[in-house]
Design an enzyme around this catalytic site. Structure first.
Site, PDB file in Angstrom:
ATOM      1  N   ASN A   9      71.787 121.656  55.422  1.00 48.79           N
ATOM      2  CA  ASN A   9      70.632 121.879  56.273  1.00 48.79           C
ATOM      3  C   ASN A   9      70.422 120.442  56.960  1.00 48.79           C
ATOM      4  O   ASN A   9      69.874 119.568  56.270  1.00 48.79           O
ATOM      5  CB  ASN A   9      69.596 122.408  55.609  1.00 48.79           C
ATOM      6  CG  ASN A   9      68.404 122.726  56.382  1.00 48.79           C
ATOM      7  OD1 ASN A   9      68.415 122.437  57.925  1.00 48.79           O
ATOM      8  ND2 ASN A   9      67.139 122.752  55.839  1.00 48.79           N
ATOM      9  N   TRP A  10      70.823 120.429  58.004  1.00 44.24           N
ATOM     10  CA  TRP A  10      70.779 119.201  58.844  1.00 44.24           C
ATOM     11  C   TRP A  10      69.071 118.849  59.411  1.00 44.24           C
ATOM     12  O   TRP A  10      69.031 117.853  59.889  1.00 44.24           O
ATOM     13  CB  TRP A  10      71.765 118.722  59.909  1.00 44.24           C
ATOM     14  CG  TRP A  10      73.088 118.862  59.433  1.00 44.24           C
ATOM     15  CD1 TRP A  10      73.692 119.052  58.143  1.00 44.24           C
ATOM     16  CD2 TRP A  10      74.173 118.850  60.208  1.00 44.24           C
ATOM     17  NE1 TRP A  10      74.833 118.962  58.069  1.00 44.24           N
ATOM     18  CE2 TRP A  10      75.363 118.825  59.514  1.00 44.24           C
ATOM     19  CE3 TRP A  10      74.403 118.674  61.480  1.00 44.24           C
ATOM     20  CZ2 TRP A  10      76.687 118.897  60.057  1.00 44.24           C
ATOM     21  CZ3 TRP A  10      75.665 118.775  62.394  1.00 44.24           C
ATOM     22  CH2 TRP A  10      76.811 118.914  61.378  1.00 44.24           C
ATOM     23  N   LYS A  11      68.485 119.799  59.255  1.00 40.56           N
ATOM     24  CA  LYS A  11      67.122 119.764  59.832  1.00 40.56           C
ATOM     25  C   LYS A  11      67.077 119.006  61.307  1.00 40.56           C
ATOM     26  O   LYS A  11      68.017 119.392  61.937  1.00 40.56           O
ATOM     27  CB  LYS A  11      66.258 119.054  58.923  1.00 40.56           C
ATOM     28  CG  LYS A  11      66.321 119.415  57.687  1.00 40.56           C
ATOM     29  CD  LYS A  11      65.211 119.113  56.736  1.00 40.56           C
ATOM     30  CE  LYS A  11      65.472 119.736  55.249  1.00 40.56           C
ATOM     31  NZ  LYS A  11      64.664 119.488  54.234  1.00 40.56           N
ATOM     32  N   HIS A  96      62.118 128.835  55.277  1.00 42.47           N
ATOM     33  CA  HIS A  96      62.266 127.402  54.665  1.00 42.47           C
ATOM     34  C   HIS A  96      60.859 126.869  54.842  1.00 42.47           C
ATOM     35  O   HIS A  96      59.995 127.213  55.243  1.00 42.47           O
ATOM     36  CB  HIS A  96      63.048 126.374  55.621  1.00 42.47           C
ATOM     37  CG  HIS A  96      63.351 125.166  55.063  1.00 42.47           C
ATOM     38  ND1 HIS A  96      62.353 124.003  55.011  1.00 42.47           N
ATOM     39  CD2 HIS A  96      64.397 124.745  54.227  1.00 42.47           C
ATOM     40  CE1 HIS A  96      62.627 122.983  54.104  1.00 42.47           C
ATOM     41  NE2 HIS A  96      63.987 123.464  53.893  1.00 42.47           N
ATOM     42  N   GLU A  98      59.430 124.218  55.159  1.00 48.07           N
ATOM     43  CA  GLU A  98      58.820 123.376  56.318  1.00 48.07           C
ATOM     44  C   GLU A  98      58.365 124.397  57.224  1.00 48.07           C
ATOM     45  O   GLU A  98      57.458 124.159  58.083  1.00 48.07           O
ATOM     46  CB  GLU A  98      60.103 122.373  56.837  1.00 48.07           C
ATOM     47  CG  GLU A  98      60.103 121.110  55.903  1.00 48.07           C
ATOM     48  CD  GLU A  98      61.324 120.623  55.699  1.00 48.07           C
ATOM     49  OE1 GLU A  98      62.345 120.798  56.858  1.00 48.07           O
ATOM     50  OE2 GLU A  98      61.841 120.117  54.773  1.00 48.07           O
ATOM     51  N   GLU A 168      63.891 126.940  46.411  1.00 48.81           N
ATOM     52  CA  GLU A 168      63.563 125.463  46.693  1.00 48.81           C
ATOM     53  C   GLU A 168      62.346 125.378  46.253  1.00 48.81           C
ATOM     54  O   GLU A 168      61.243 125.635  47.313  1.00 48.81           O
ATOM     55  CB  GLU A 168      63.743 125.371  48.157  1.00 48.81           C
ATOM     56  CG  GLU A 168      65.342 125.693  48.624  1.00 48.81           C
ATOM     57  CD  GLU A 168      65.646 124.992  49.947  1.00 48.81           C
ATOM     58  OE1 GLU A 168      66.527 124.133  49.743  1.00 48.81           O
ATOM     59  OE2 GLU A 168      64.779 125.142  50.931  1.00 48.81           O
ATOM     60  N   GLY A 174      63.128 116.870  49.669  1.00 51.41           N
ATOM     61  CA  GLY A 174      62.903 115.456  50.319  1.00 51.41           C
ATOM     62  C   GLY A 174      62.029 114.437  49.426  1.00 51.41           C
ATOM     63  O   GLY A 174      62.140 113.377  49.992  1.00 51.41           O
ATOM     64  N   SER A 214      66.320 118.102  46.833  1.00 55.25           N
ATOM     65  CA  SER A 214      66.815 116.999  46.479  1.00 55.25           C
ATOM     66  C   SER A 214      68.213 117.115  45.596  1.00 55.25           C
ATOM     67  O   SER A 214      68.622 116.376  44.530  1.00 55.25           O
ATOM     68  CB  SER A 214      65.658 116.167  45.462  1.00 55.25           C
ATOM     69  OG  SER A 214      64.827 115.802  46.198  1.00 55.25           O
TER      70      SER A 214
HETATM   71  P1  PGA Z   1      66.842 117.725  50.327  1.00 56.88           P
HETATM   72  O1  PGA Z   1      66.323 119.259  51.308  1.00 56.88           O
HETATM   73  O2  PGA Z   1      68.057 118.121  49.916  1.00 56.88           O
HETATM   74  O3  PGA Z   1      66.684 116.695  51.285  1.00 56.88           O
HETATM   75  O4  PGA Z   1      65.507 117.914  49.433  1.00 56.88           O
HETATM   76  C1  PGA Z   1      66.569 120.553  50.999  1.00 56.88           C
HETATM   77  C2  PGA Z   1      66.210 121.571  51.971  1.00 56.88           C
HETATM   78  O5  PGA Z   1      65.043 121.304  52.547  1.00 56.88           O
HETATM   79  O6  PGA Z   1      66.932 122.555  52.122  1.00 56.88           O
END
Ligand code: PGA
Length: 250
Positions: A9-11, A96, A98, A168, A174, A214
């Site tokens: 997932n590149w966001k 997600h 976020e 998650e 992150g 992470s």
């Molecule tokens: P991260 O993100 O690997 O940077 O913790 C995972 C995600 O948000 O899917």
């Protein structure tokens, strides 16, 4: 047999050029024909079509990071399931953390988005997970169960089949703070139990439940050794080809 899924997932990262370069390097570094795992990348919207052209026929799959639940219309700034399919996506990340926390997506919105994705044969990567506060209050299972039940409200067994569930824990995203493999396994097993109660053990046994938060080349092996962890949704460590390939080849 559940085939492991490794999804990046590149966001909100990478220009079109950077995305295309990444896709080309990924194809060189990783022989995607490998039948024993499924590799997915989720670029930002602006890069999807260009990356799809590069990856065509490569065996590497494309996901979007979000969608709108309506098919078309006056929804300025939004993207529909049909548009994502048209641009080359087979998967879409839905719910997600976020999106939930920064953009106020509630379970009912997520439910509608999951429905829209399935109607257009886009396979949802349906994200769930508790916050640190919820975990410390001993509410992990309750929260995860609520997110599943409300997200999948009114879904029949046939609707469930294409879904990938991504556990998650919000406190691990992150932050560099991964759940231990045992902590993740405990919740994954619980997710499968909840799905088994609702849709039967056979179907629950076929579902891919992947872990995110992470994930990196150092911890993927331990996570994948767990019986109910069927892959990973990787953020930060998926942005660099070398690190992503090391995760794919755990
Ligand atoms: P991260 O993100 O690997 O940077 O913790 C995972 C995600 O948000 O899917």
């Amino acid at each position: 047999m559940r085939r492991p899924i490794i999804a990046g997932n590149w966001k909100m990262q990478k220009t079109v050029r950077e995305s295309v370069d990444f896709a080309r390097q990924l194809m060189i570094a990783y022989a995607a024909e490998s039948p024993d795992r499924r590799v997915i990348v989720a670029p930002p919207f602006t890069s999807i079509y260009a990356v799809a052209e590069v990856l065509m026929g490569s065996g590497i799959h494309l996901a979007a990071q979000n969608l709108h639940d309506k098919q078309a219309g006056a929804f300025t700034g939004e993207i529909s399931a049909a548009m994502l399919v048209d641009a080359g996506c087979e998967y879409v990340i839905v719910g997600h953390s976020e999106r939930r926390t920064l953009f106020g997506e509630r379970d009912d919105v997520i439910n509608r988005k999951l429905r829209a994705a399935i109607s257009f044969d886009l396979r949802p990567i349906f994200c769930i997970g508790e916050t640190l506060e919820e975990r410390e209050a001993g509410r992990t299972f309750t929260v995860v169960e609520r997110q599943i039940k409300e997200g999948l409200n009114n879904f029949a067994a046939d609707d469930i089949k294409p879904i990938v569930i991504a556990y998650e824990p919000v406190w691990a995203i992150g932050t560099g703070r991964t759940a231990t493999a045992e902590q993740a396994q405990e919740v994954h097993a619980y997710i499968r139990t909840v799905m088994g109660r609702a849709y039967g053990d056979t179907l629950a046994g076929l579902l891919n439940v992947i872990y995110g938060g992470s994930v990196n080349p150092g911890n993927i092996g331990g996570l994948m050794a767990q019986p109910d962890i069927d892959g990973a949704l990787v953020g930060g460590a998926s942005l660099d080809v070398e690190s992503f390939v090391r995760i794919i080849q755990y």
